[in-house]
Design a protein around this motif. Structure first.
Motif, PDB file in Angstrom:
ATOM      1  N   GLY A 150       0.818  -1.208   0.000  1.00 38.41           N
ATOM      2  CA  GLY A 150       0.000   0.000   0.000  1.00 38.41           C
ATOM      3  C   GLY A 150       0.850   1.255   0.000  1.00 38.41           C
ATOM      4  N   ALA A 151       0.667   2.076  -1.055  1.00 34.41           N
ATOM      5  CA  ALA A 151       1.419   3.341  -1.156  1.00 34.41           C
ATOM      6  C   ALA A 151       0.498   4.513  -0.851  1.00 34.41           C
ATOM      7  N   GLY A 152      -0.143   4.451   0.316  1.00 35.13           N
ATOM      8  CA  GLY A 152      -0.925   5.591   0.801  1.00 35.13           C
ATOM      9  C   GLY A 152      -0.065   6.392   1.770  1.00 35.13           C
ATOM     10  N   ALA A 153      -0.730   7.194   2.588  1.00 33.44           N
ATOM     11  CA  ALA A 153      -0.010   8.082   3.507  1.00 33.44           C
ATOM     12  C   ALA A 153       0.915   7.289   4.435  1.00 33.44           C
ATOM     13  N   GLU A 179       1.826  -1.420  -4.715  1.00 32.54           N
ATOM     14  CA  GLU A 179       0.569  -0.657  -4.759  1.00 32.54           C
ATOM     15  C   GLU A 179      -0.343  -1.206  -5.854  1.00 32.54           C
ATOM     16  N   ARG A 180      -1.594  -1.383  -5.475  1.00 33.53           N
ATOM     17  CA  ARG A 180      -2.573  -1.955  -6.403  1.00 33.53           C
ATOM     18  C   ARG A 180      -2.990  -0.958  -7.500  1.00 33.53           C
ATOM     19  N   SER A 181      -3.086   0.310  -7.149  1.00 38.23           N
ATOM     20  CA  SER A 181      -3.532   1.318  -8.125  1.00 38.23           C
ATOM     21  C   SER A 181      -2.411   1.663  -9.097  1.00 38.23           C
ATOM     22  N   LEU A 225      -4.604  12.955  -2.668  1.00 39.26           N
ATOM     23  CA  LEU A 225      -4.973  13.947  -3.684  1.00 39.26           C
ATOM     24  C   LEU A 225      -6.400  14.454  -3.535  1.00 39.26           C
ATOM     25  N   ILE A 226      -7.314  13.590  -3.070  1.00 35.13           N
ATOM     26  CA  ILE A 226      -8.714  14.047  -2.946  1.00 35.13           C
ATOM     27  C   ILE A 226      -9.014  14.585  -1.546  1.00 35.13           C
ATOM     28  N   SER A 227      -8.019  14.506  -0.650  1.00 35.36           N
ATOM     29  CA  SER A 227      -8.302  14.842   0.749  1.00 35.36           C
ATOM     30  C   SER A 227      -8.479  16.340   0.937  1.00 35.36           C
ATOM     31  N   GLY A 228      -9.216  16.650   1.993  1.00 32.86           N
ATOM     32  CA  GLY A 228      -9.399  18.067   2.371  1.00 32.86           C
ATOM     33  C   GLY A 228      -9.912  18.909   1.212  1.00 32.86           C
ATOM     34  N   GLY A 229     -10.824  18.343   0.417  1.00 32.53           N
ATOM     35  CA  GLY A 229     -11.372  19.082  -0.716  1.00 32.53           C
ATOM     36  C   GLY A 229     -10.310  19.451  -1.741  1.00 32.53           C
ATOM     37  N   ALA A 234      -0.050  -1.777   4.915  1.00 31.85           N
ATOM     38  CA  ALA A 234      -0.475  -0.361   4.953  1.00 31.85           C
ATOM     39  C   ALA A 234      -1.566  -0.151   3.913  1.00 31.85           C
ATOM     40  N   THR A 235      -2.491  -1.109   3.852  1.00 33.43           N
ATOM     41  CA  THR A 235      -3.477  -1.104   2.765  1.00 33.43           C
ATOM     42  C   THR A 235      -4.738  -0.302   3.090  1.00 33.43           C
ATOM     43  N   GLY A 236      -4.751   0.411   4.223  1.00 27.32           N
ATOM     44  CA  GLY A 236      -5.878   1.300   4.510  1.00 27.32           C
ATOM     45  C   GLY A 236      -7.142   0.554   4.887  1.00 27.32           C
ATOM     46  N   LYS A 296     -13.888   2.909  -4.844  1.00 22.66           N
ATOM     47  CA  LYS A 296     -13.473   3.302  -6.203  1.00 22.66           C
ATOM     48  C   LYS A 296     -12.086   3.960  -6.225  1.00 22.66           C
ATOM     49  N   MET A 297     -11.547   4.303  -5.038  1.00 17.92           N
ATOM     50  CA  MET A 297     -10.171   4.827  -4.981  1.00 17.92           C
ATOM     51  C   MET A 297      -9.166   3.699  -4.770  1.00 17.92           C
ATOM     52  N   GLY A 298      -9.600   2.463  -4.772  1.00 18.43           N
ATOM     53  CA  GLY A 298      -8.644   1.354  -4.643  1.00 18.43           C
ATOM     54  C   GLY A 298      -8.693   0.639  -3.311  1.00 18.43           C
ATOM     55  N   ALA A 299      -9.667   0.985  -2.442  1.00 20.24           N
ATOM     56  CA  ALA A 299      -9.732   0.334  -1.128  1.00 20.24           C
ATOM     57  C   ALA A 299     -10.079  -1.148  -1.269  1.00 20.24           C
ATOM     58  N   LYS A 344     -19.261   6.569   0.896  1.00 20.97           N
ATOM     59  CA  LYS A 344     -19.207   7.993   1.269  1.00 20.97           C
ATOM     60  C   LYS A 344     -18.419   8.230   2.557  1.00 20.97           C
ATOM     61  N   ALA A 345     -17.938   7.154   3.186  1.00 20.70           N
ATOM     62  CA  ALA A 345     -17.260   7.313   4.487  1.00 20.70           C
ATOM     63  C   ALA A 345     -15.842   7.823   4.273  1.00 20.70           C
ATOM     64  N   GLU A 346     -15.432   8.802   5.090  1.00 19.02           N
ATOM     65  CA  GLU A 346     -14.069   9.310   4.949  1.00 19.02           C
ATOM     66  C   GLU A 346     -13.066   8.300   5.507  1.00 19.02           C
ATOM     67  N   ILE A 376       0.069  -0.645   9.873  1.00 21.50           N
ATOM     68  CA  ILE A 376       0.119   0.804  10.122  1.00 21.50           C
ATOM     69  C   ILE A 376      -1.048   1.515   9.427  1.00 21.50           C
ATOM     70  N   GLY A 377      -1.367   2.711   9.907  1.00 23.15           N
ATOM     71  CA  GLY A 377      -2.379   3.541   9.252  1.00 23.15           C
ATOM     72  C   GLY A 377      -3.793   3.113   9.580  1.00 23.15           C
ATOM     73  N   GLU A 378      -4.668   3.315   8.611  1.00 20.49           N
ATOM     74  CA  GLU A 378      -6.106   3.158   8.852  1.00 20.49           C
ATOM     75  C   GLU A 378      -6.534   1.709   9.079  1.00 20.49           C
ATOM     76  N   TYR A 427      -6.527  14.626  11.749  1.00 22.68           N
ATOM     77  CA  TYR A 427      -6.013  13.630  12.701  1.00 22.68           C
ATOM     78  C   TYR A 427      -5.726  12.289  12.032  1.00 22.68           C
ATOM     79  N   ASN A 428      -6.491  11.956  10.996  1.00 21.78           N
ATOM     80  CA  ASN A 428      -6.257  10.644  10.360  1.00 21.78           C
ATOM     81  C   ASN A 428      -4.927  10.616   9.626  1.00 21.78           C
ATOM     82  N   PHE A 429      -4.589  11.734   8.978  1.00 21.21           N
ATOM     83  CA  PHE A 429      -3.258  11.757   8.360  1.00 21.21           C
ATOM     84  C   PHE A 429      -2.175  11.745   9.437  1.00 21.21           C
ATOM     85  N   GLN A 430      -2.396  12.470  10.543  1.00 21.57           N
ATOM     86  CA  GLN A 430      -1.354  12.474  11.575  1.00 21.57           C
ATOM     87  C   GLN A 430      -1.120  11.052  12.098  1.00 21.57           C
TER      88      GLN A 430
HETATM   89  C1  FAD Z   1     -12.585  11.997   0.543  1.00 25.49           C
HETATM   90  C2  FAD Z   1     -11.610  11.862   1.678  1.00 25.49           C
HETATM   91  C3  FAD Z   1     -11.020  12.998   2.211  1.00 25.49           C
HETATM   92  C4  FAD Z   1     -10.146  12.882   3.299  1.00 25.49           C
HETATM   93  N1  FAD Z   1      -9.572  14.020   3.791  1.00 25.49           N
HETATM   94  C5  FAD Z   1      -8.734  13.929   4.865  1.00 25.49           C
HETATM   95  C6  FAD Z   1      -8.079  15.092   5.352  1.00 25.49           C
HETATM   96  O1  FAD Z   1      -8.167  16.185   4.783  1.00 25.49           O
HETATM   97  N2  FAD Z   1      -7.312  14.942   6.474  1.00 25.49           N
HETATM   98  C7  FAD Z   1      -7.133  13.725   7.097  1.00 25.49           C
HETATM   99  O2  FAD Z   1      -6.411  13.654   8.101  1.00 25.49           O
HETATM  100  N3  FAD Z   1      -7.700  12.605   6.601  1.00 25.49           N
HETATM  101  C8  FAD Z   1      -8.482  12.675   5.499  1.00 25.49           C
HETATM  102  N4  FAD Z   1      -9.048  11.536   4.991  1.00 25.49           N
HETATM  103  C9  FAD Z   1      -8.677  10.243   5.588  1.00 25.49           C
HETATM  104  C10 FAD Z   1      -7.283   9.839   5.098  1.00 25.49           C
HETATM  105  O3  FAD Z   1      -7.250   9.939   3.691  1.00 25.49           O
HETATM  106  C11 FAD Z   1      -6.950   8.384   5.507  1.00 25.49           C
HETATM  107  O4  FAD Z   1      -7.177   8.223   6.879  1.00 25.49           O
HETATM  108  C12 FAD Z   1      -5.503   8.073   5.173  1.00 25.49           C
HETATM  109  O5  FAD Z   1      -5.309   8.185   3.785  1.00 25.49           O
HETATM  110  C13 FAD Z   1      -5.149   6.657   5.628  1.00 25.49           C
HETATM  111  O6  FAD Z   1      -3.858   6.364   5.181  1.00 25.49           O
HETATM  112  P1  FAD Z   1      -3.421   4.850   4.887  1.00 25.49           P
HETATM  113  O7  FAD Z   1      -2.077   4.944   4.268  1.00 25.49           O
HETATM  114  O8  FAD Z   1      -3.610   4.027   6.086  1.00 25.49           O
HETATM  115  O9  FAD Z   1      -4.471   4.330   3.821  1.00 25.49           O
HETATM  116  P2  FAD Z   1      -4.721   4.833   2.326  1.00 25.49           P
HETATM  117  O10 FAD Z   1      -4.327   6.243   2.170  1.00 25.49           O
HETATM  118  O11 FAD Z   1      -6.117   4.443   2.016  1.00 25.49           O
HETATM  119  O12 FAD Z   1      -3.691   3.974   1.469  1.00 25.49           O
HETATM  120  C14 FAD Z   1      -3.828   2.589   1.301  1.00 25.49           C
HETATM  121  C15 FAD Z   1      -3.164   2.218  -0.005  1.00 25.49           C
HETATM  122  O13 FAD Z   1      -3.172   0.801  -0.122  1.00 25.49           O
HETATM  123  C16 FAD Z   1      -3.563   0.474  -1.436  1.00 25.49           C
HETATM  124  N5  FAD Z   1      -4.155  -0.877  -1.436  1.00 25.49           N
HETATM  125  C17 FAD Z   1      -5.365  -1.242  -0.970  1.00 25.49           C
HETATM  126  N6  FAD Z   1      -5.556  -2.559  -1.187  1.00 25.49           N
HETATM  127  C18 FAD Z   1      -4.438  -3.020  -1.791  1.00 25.49           C
HETATM  128  C19 FAD Z   1      -4.042  -4.290  -2.283  1.00 25.49           C
HETATM  129  N7  FAD Z   1      -4.880  -5.325  -2.224  1.00 25.49           N
HETATM  130  N8  FAD Z   1      -2.820  -4.406  -2.836  1.00 25.49           N
HETATM  131  C20 FAD Z   1      -1.962  -3.341  -2.921  1.00 25.49           C
HETATM  132  N9  FAD Z   1      -2.310  -2.109  -2.515  1.00 25.49           N
HETATM  133  C21 FAD Z   1      -3.531  -1.950  -1.945  1.00 25.49           C
HETATM  134  C22 FAD Z   1      -4.552   1.552  -1.824  1.00 25.49           C
HETATM  135  O14 FAD Z   1      -4.692   1.646  -3.234  1.00 25.49           O
HETATM  136  C23 FAD Z   1      -3.897   2.772  -1.203  1.00 25.49           C
HETATM  137  O15 FAD Z   1      -2.991   3.390  -2.068  1.00 25.49           O
HETATM  138  C24 FAD Z   1      -9.881  11.613   3.875  1.00 25.49           C
HETATM  139  C25 FAD Z   1     -10.463  10.468   3.316  1.00 25.49           C
HETATM  140  C26 FAD Z   1     -11.304  10.585   2.227  1.00 25.49           C
HETATM  141  C27 FAD Z   1     -11.893   9.342   1.643  1.00 25.49           C
END
Ligand code: FAD
Length: 388
Positions: free
Chosen positions: A11-14, A34-36, A44-48, A158-160, A166-169, A330-332, A359-361, A372-375
């Motif tokens: 997972g290449a998220g935050a 990363e799957r996407s 990129l879509i966060s915080g409007g 770190a797959t969130g 539709k964003m790859g969750a 629709k859940a953030e 790690i992460g979400e 707070y979620n990014f922190q």
């Molecule tokens: C619309 C929106 C707005 C938001 N705005 C804010 C904001 O302004 N401030 C804030 O603090 N939080 C915000 N959040 C929440 C925040 O984006 C998340 O809490 C944060 O991105 C979590 O980070 P993460 O790395 O754990 O997961 P993610 O960022 O979700 O990254 C997970 C990564 O794993 C990848 N993945 C998933 N499954 C697989 C798989 N099977 N194989 C390989 N890769 C995979 C995904 O494609 C993704 O790239 C927002 C969320 C949304 C939906």
């Protein structure tokens, strides 16, 4: 083809990117899978589009977890000031919007660009469009795709969460936790709009778009912010915040006139005690359409002092019983996740399976609205990265 690394990050998220940066800096050969088609799509879509990347008032009380103490260590080891220092090092302009929430002046791309530059310099390798078929563990971890076997002694998940499919969750993180015998706290949509029941739909949804400053309460928590009527229920920051604490079939208590007494004039002066006066009083506090509609559905039982007291109480304690949420679409964020009892609070390493990290979400730590979620993603990612 077999590729060997010191650590594999799924997972290449935050969280995954921050972990890669910290591990790479320590000389680890890291692969991020990363799957996407690209990293950091949610950033990129966060915080409007402006990414609310942290909150300067971050404290453990801003997080929901079955163990409220778990997040303390990571949050203390990697603070909002640490992330701000990184942002400033890259000359990214930002501002405090409200309540300690820091946003980019320009766009969220600034934050993603910064992370890409940092992990590039740290030597981490990113693989995109990766379809993981299987993860196994013998003497080391093996991640199998159609073309490649990635091998490493360390695996970081770190797959969130499940929000915004539709964003790859995907649920891969939870599947892996189960596969390795780790307990999971039932995932559920959070920071999510709530749905009216049939009756309230009939009463209020044609007011979609109307908003008001309220205090929404549930389960011992209260949030004073804007509430928005939608085509299916309620949203806006006050409702998103309280949704993370709400569970069916609980009711929300909504104070429609925080800190104000609506009936004072009717009770204490010569204003006629009738519906027109009450409407006029409510319209000074709420948008006219909401004030009128609410009164149509809460007609006072009379005009005595005690009847007016009852109306006043109802205005401050409007009980709404949602029938559900708008769901993961629709859940953030996703609340629940890998049980914190399974992980070291210092490093995020599994207690049962050495060298496996979450790690992460995907972990059962969920931030309130406001950066707070990014922190949490930065802090948990950095702690794991430093331990690889
Ligand atoms: C619309 C929106 C707005 C938001 N705005 C804010 C904001 O302004 N401030 C804030 O603090 N939080 C915000 N959040 C929440 C925040 O984006 C998340 O809490 C944060 O991105 C979590 O980070 P993460 O790395 O754990 O997961 P993610 O960022 O979700 O990254 C997970 C990564 O794993 C990848 N993945 C998933 N499954 C697989 C798989 N099977 N194989 C390989 N890769 C995979 C995904 O494609 C993704 O790239 C927002 C969320 C949304 C939906």
């Amino acid at each position: 083809m077999v590729q060997d690394f010191d650590a594999l990050i799924l997972g290449a998220g935050a969280a995954g990117l921050m972990c890669a940066i910290e591990a790479g800096k320590r000389g680890r050969r890291v692969a991020i899978l990363e799957r996407s088609e690209r990293p950091g799509k949610k950033i990129l879509i966060s915080g409007g589009g402006r990414c609310n990347f942290t909150n300067i008032h971050t404290s453990p009380e801003n997080f929901i977890s079955s163990n409220p103490h778990f997040a303390k260590s990571a949050l203390a080891r990697y603070t909002p000031a640490d992330f701000m220092a990184l942002v400033e090092k890259h000359d990214i302009p930002y501002h405090e919007k409200t309540l300690g929430q820091l946003f980019c002046d320009r766009s969220a791309q600034d934050i993603l660009g910064m992370l890409e530059k940092e992990y590039g310099e740290s030597g981490a390798q990113l693989f995109v469009n990766v379809a993981i078929q299987e993860v196994t563990h013998t003497t080391e971890f093996v991640v199998r795709t159609a073309e490649t076997e990635f091998h490493a002694p360390v695996l970081v998940v770190a797959t969130g969460g499940l929000s915004i499919p539709k964003m790859g969750a995907t649920g891969l993180g939870y599947d892996l936790a189960r596969q390795f015998g780790l307990a999971i706290r039932e995932p559920r949509p959070a920071l999510v709009p709530l749905l009216f029941g049939m009756e309230d739909c009939g009463r209020y949804i044609d007011l979609a778009g109307v908003s008001a400053e309220v205090i929404a309460s549930c389960d011992g928590q209260s949030f004073g912010e804007k509430m928005l009527v939608t085509h299916r229920g309620l949203s806006g920051p006050a409702i998103l915040q309280i949704s993370s604490y709400w569970k069916k079939p609980q009711s929300l208590i909504i104070d429609l006139a925080p800190g104000q007494k609506v009936t004072t004039e009717l009770v204490e002066s010569n204003v006629p005690r009738n519906i027109a006066s009450l409407r006029a009083a409510m319209q000074t506090i709420l948008p006219n359409r909401l004030a009128n509609r609410w009164l149509d559905n809460h007609v006072p039982s009379g005009w005595t002092n005690s009847a007016l007291e009852a109306v006043e109480r109802q205005i401050h304690e409007w009980a709404v019983t949602p029938v559900g949420t708008e769901g993961y679409g629709k859940a953030e964020v996703t609340a629940g996740g890998v049980d914190t009892d399974e992980l070291s609070a210092k490093t995020m390493e599994s207690r049962k399976v050495p060298r496996l990290f979450f790690i992460g979400e995907v972990v059962d730590v969920t931030g309130q609205l406001g950066g707070y979620n990014f922190q949490w993603a930065w802090a948990s990612g950095a702690c794991a990265g430093r331990a690889l």
